[in-house]
Structure formats: structure tokens, C-alpha cells
Design a protein around this motif. Structure first.
Motif, PDB file in Angstrom:
ATOM      1  N   THR A 139       0.730  -1.223  -0.059  1.00 22.55           N
ATOM      2  CA  THR A 139      -0.010  -0.069  -0.115  1.00 22.55           C
ATOM      3  C   THR A 139       0.882   1.096   0.145  1.00 22.55           C
ATOM      4  O   THR A 139       1.859   1.200   0.862  1.00 22.55           O
ATOM      5  CB  THR A 139      -0.933  -0.165   1.266  1.00 22.55           C
ATOM      6  OG1 THR A 139      -1.816  -1.205   1.336  1.00 22.55           O
ATOM      7  CG2 THR A 139      -1.884   1.364   1.413  1.00 22.55           C
ATOM      8  N   TYR A 140       0.660   2.200  -0.812  1.00 19.45           N
ATOM      9  CA  TYR A 140       1.356   3.511  -0.818  1.00 19.45           C
ATOM     10  C   TYR A 140       0.483   4.504  -0.729  1.00 19.45           C
ATOM     11  O   TYR A 140      -0.707   4.613  -0.686  1.00 19.45           O
ATOM     12  CB  TYR A 140       1.583   3.912  -2.386  1.00 19.45           C
ATOM     13  CG  TYR A 140       2.671   2.517  -2.948  1.00 19.45           C
ATOM     14  CD1 TYR A 140       3.960   2.576  -2.627  1.00 19.45           C
ATOM     15  CD2 TYR A 140       2.109   1.514  -3.810  1.00 19.45           C
ATOM     16  CE1 TYR A 140       4.834   1.679  -3.065  1.00 19.45           C
ATOM     17  CE2 TYR A 140       3.056   0.504  -4.207  1.00 19.45           C
ATOM     18  CZ  TYR A 140       4.202   0.688  -3.968  1.00 19.45           C
ATOM     19  OH  TYR A 140       5.177  -0.488  -4.364  1.00 19.45           O
ATOM     20  N   TYR A 141       1.057   5.759  -0.266  1.00 19.88           N
ATOM     21  CA  TYR A 141       0.369   7.075   0.091  1.00 19.88           C
ATOM     22  C   TYR A 141       0.592   7.821  -1.056  1.00 19.88           C
ATOM     23  O   TYR A 141       1.636   7.973  -1.621  1.00 19.88           O
ATOM     24  CB  TYR A 141       0.807   7.586   1.250  1.00 19.88           C
ATOM     25  CG  TYR A 141       0.348   8.925   1.529  1.00 19.88           C
ATOM     26  CD1 TYR A 141      -0.943   8.991   1.878  1.00 19.88           C
ATOM     27  CD2 TYR A 141       1.190  10.073   1.323  1.00 19.88           C
ATOM     28  CE1 TYR A 141      -1.268  10.407   2.161  1.00 19.88           C
ATOM     29  CE2 TYR A 141       0.550  11.487   1.534  1.00 19.88           C
ATOM     30  CZ  TYR A 141      -0.823  11.471   1.831  1.00 19.88           C
ATOM     31  OH  TYR A 141      -1.377  12.587   2.118  1.00 19.88           O
TER      32      TYR A 141
ATOM     33  N   ILE B 263       8.417   7.938  -4.226  1.00 21.73           N
ATOM     34  CA  ILE B 263       8.457   7.082  -5.282  1.00 21.73           C
ATOM     35  C   ILE B 263       8.345   7.826  -6.579  1.00 21.73           C
ATOM     36  O   ILE B 263       9.183   7.638  -7.604  1.00 21.73           O
ATOM     37  CB  ILE B 263       7.447   5.910  -5.133  1.00 21.73           C
ATOM     38  CG1 ILE B 263       7.855   5.030  -3.913  1.00 21.73           C
ATOM     39  CG2 ILE B 263       7.274   5.004  -6.443  1.00 21.73           C
ATOM     40  CD1 ILE B 263       6.679   4.021  -3.355  1.00 21.73           C
TER      41      ILE B 263
ATOM     42  N   VAL C 249       3.433   9.893  -5.275  1.00 24.16           N
ATOM     43  CA  VAL C 249       3.354   8.694  -4.593  1.00 24.16           C
ATOM     44  C   VAL C 249       4.524   8.431  -3.665  1.00 24.16           C
ATOM     45  O   VAL C 249       5.831   8.510  -4.087  1.00 24.16           O
ATOM     46  CB  VAL C 249       3.294   7.571  -5.689  1.00 24.16           C
ATOM     47  CG1 VAL C 249       3.222   6.192  -5.152  1.00 24.16           C
ATOM     48  CG2 VAL C 249       2.355   7.958  -6.627  1.00 24.16           C
ATOM     49  N   TRP C 250       4.154   7.946  -2.372  1.00 26.08           N
ATOM     50  CA  TRP C 250       5.058   7.681  -1.345  1.00 26.08           C
ATOM     51  C   TRP C 250       5.148   6.285  -0.809  1.00 26.08           C
ATOM     52  O   TRP C 250       4.109   5.677  -1.103  1.00 26.08           O
ATOM     53  CB  TRP C 250       4.904   8.845  -0.344  1.00 26.08           C
ATOM     54  CG  TRP C 250       5.164  10.221  -0.590  1.00 26.08           C
ATOM     55  CD1 TRP C 250       4.154  11.158  -1.170  1.00 26.08           C
ATOM     56  CD2 TRP C 250       6.435  10.829  -0.355  1.00 26.08           C
ATOM     57  NE1 TRP C 250       4.888  12.262  -1.539  1.00 26.08           N
ATOM     58  CE2 TRP C 250       6.218  12.224  -0.752  1.00 26.08           C
ATOM     59  CE3 TRP C 250       7.680  10.722   0.343  1.00 26.08           C
ATOM     60  CZ2 TRP C 250       7.138  13.295  -0.634  1.00 26.08           C
ATOM     61  CZ3 TRP C 250       8.366  11.498   0.494  1.00 26.08           C
ATOM     62  CH2 TRP C 250       8.382  12.986  -0.094  1.00 26.08           C
ATOM     63  N   THR C 251       6.041   5.985  -0.158  1.00 24.08           N
ATOM     64  CA  THR C 251       6.101   4.603   0.492  1.00 24.08           C
ATOM     65  C   THR C 251       5.015   4.863   1.517  1.00 24.08           C
ATOM     66  O   THR C 251       4.375   3.779   1.645  1.00 24.08           O
ATOM     67  CB  THR C 251       7.317   4.047   1.350  1.00 24.08           C
ATOM     68  OG1 THR C 251       7.809   5.352   1.875  1.00 24.08           O
ATOM     69  CG2 THR C 251       8.474   3.834   0.068  1.00 24.08           C
ATOM     70  N   ASP C 252       4.815   5.700   2.166  1.00 27.03           N
ATOM     71  CA  ASP C 252       3.669   5.829   3.249  1.00 27.03           C
ATOM     72  C   ASP C 252       3.514   7.230   3.788  1.00 27.03           C
ATOM     73  O   ASP C 252       4.476   8.213   3.500  1.00 27.03           O
ATOM     74  CB  ASP C 252       4.241   4.909   4.639  1.00 27.03           C
ATOM     75  CG  ASP C 252       5.681   5.610   5.032  1.00 27.03           C
ATOM     76  OD1 ASP C 252       5.766   6.521   5.622  1.00 27.03           O
ATOM     77  OD2 ASP C 252       6.507   4.762   4.983  1.00 27.03           O
TER      78      ASP C 252
END
Length: 102
Positions: A2-4, A36, A52-55
Motif C-alpha cells: 500500500t502506498y500513500y 517514489i 506517490v510515497w511509500t507511506d
């Protein structure tokens, strides 16, 4: 995984983005932990950023430690106009150079 992810509409001239982006690259070399994908485009009312981020924590840390201080230094007396932020769920993500495909 799941990404943020979010889209941010900023009501400021695109030149604000250009200066902020240049300073971020100078400070980080483009390596921001947890980031990302980052894209920006000029819009009629300013500019729009898609990330888009890892979290979420990585995104918030970058805003607090990098983006916020850079923006504050650029225009210390400018009134703050909050951007419109729209979070979204990533349904598919392919970053071949990063070895990511989900």
C-alpha cells in the motif's frame, strides 16, 4: 504493498515551484526518503503536484523538514494560502527504472 499518494493544487505561480524544486534538488540530489514518484505541471491557477510515497509518514516528514522550510525562506512575509490536497488510492504503479511494478 500500500502506498500513500496525493495530488496538490497550489495557488501560486509556477516560478514558486521552479525555485522550490531547484533548492530541493540542491539539498537532496533528488534522493528523498520514501518518495517514489513526483510530477508537476503548471495549471491555470498555479501548479499541481502528484506524488506517490511509500507511506504518509515519509510525505509528512519531507514536508516538515524540506518543503516547508524552503518555502518559508523564499517568501517569509507572504501570506500562507493552503493548497488543495486530494489523497487517492494507487491502483497500479509501474516504475521500471525503480524496479517497481504492482
Amino acid at each position: 504493498m500500500t502506498y500513500y499518494a496525493h495530488v496538490v493544487d497550489v495557488p501560486a505561480p509556477a516560478e514558486v515551484y521552479d525555485a522550490t524544486h531547484a533548492e530541493l534538488l540542491r539539498r537532496t540530489g533528488g534522493d528523498v526518503e520514501g518518495l517514489i514518484v513526483h510530477l508537476c505541471r503548471a495549471t491555470e491557477g498555479g501548479f499541481q503536484v502528484l506524488e506517490v510515497w511509500t507511506d504518509r509518514a515519509a510525505s509528512e516528514r519531507a514536508d516538515r523538514e524540506l518543503v516547508g522550510p524552503i518555502l518559508a525562506a523564499q517568501a517569509p512575509d507572504a501570506p500562507f494560502v493552503p493548497p488543495r490536497v486530494e489523497e487517492f488510492t494507487v491502483r497500479g504503479l509501474v516504475v521500471p527504472a525503480g524496479g517497481i511494478a504492482t
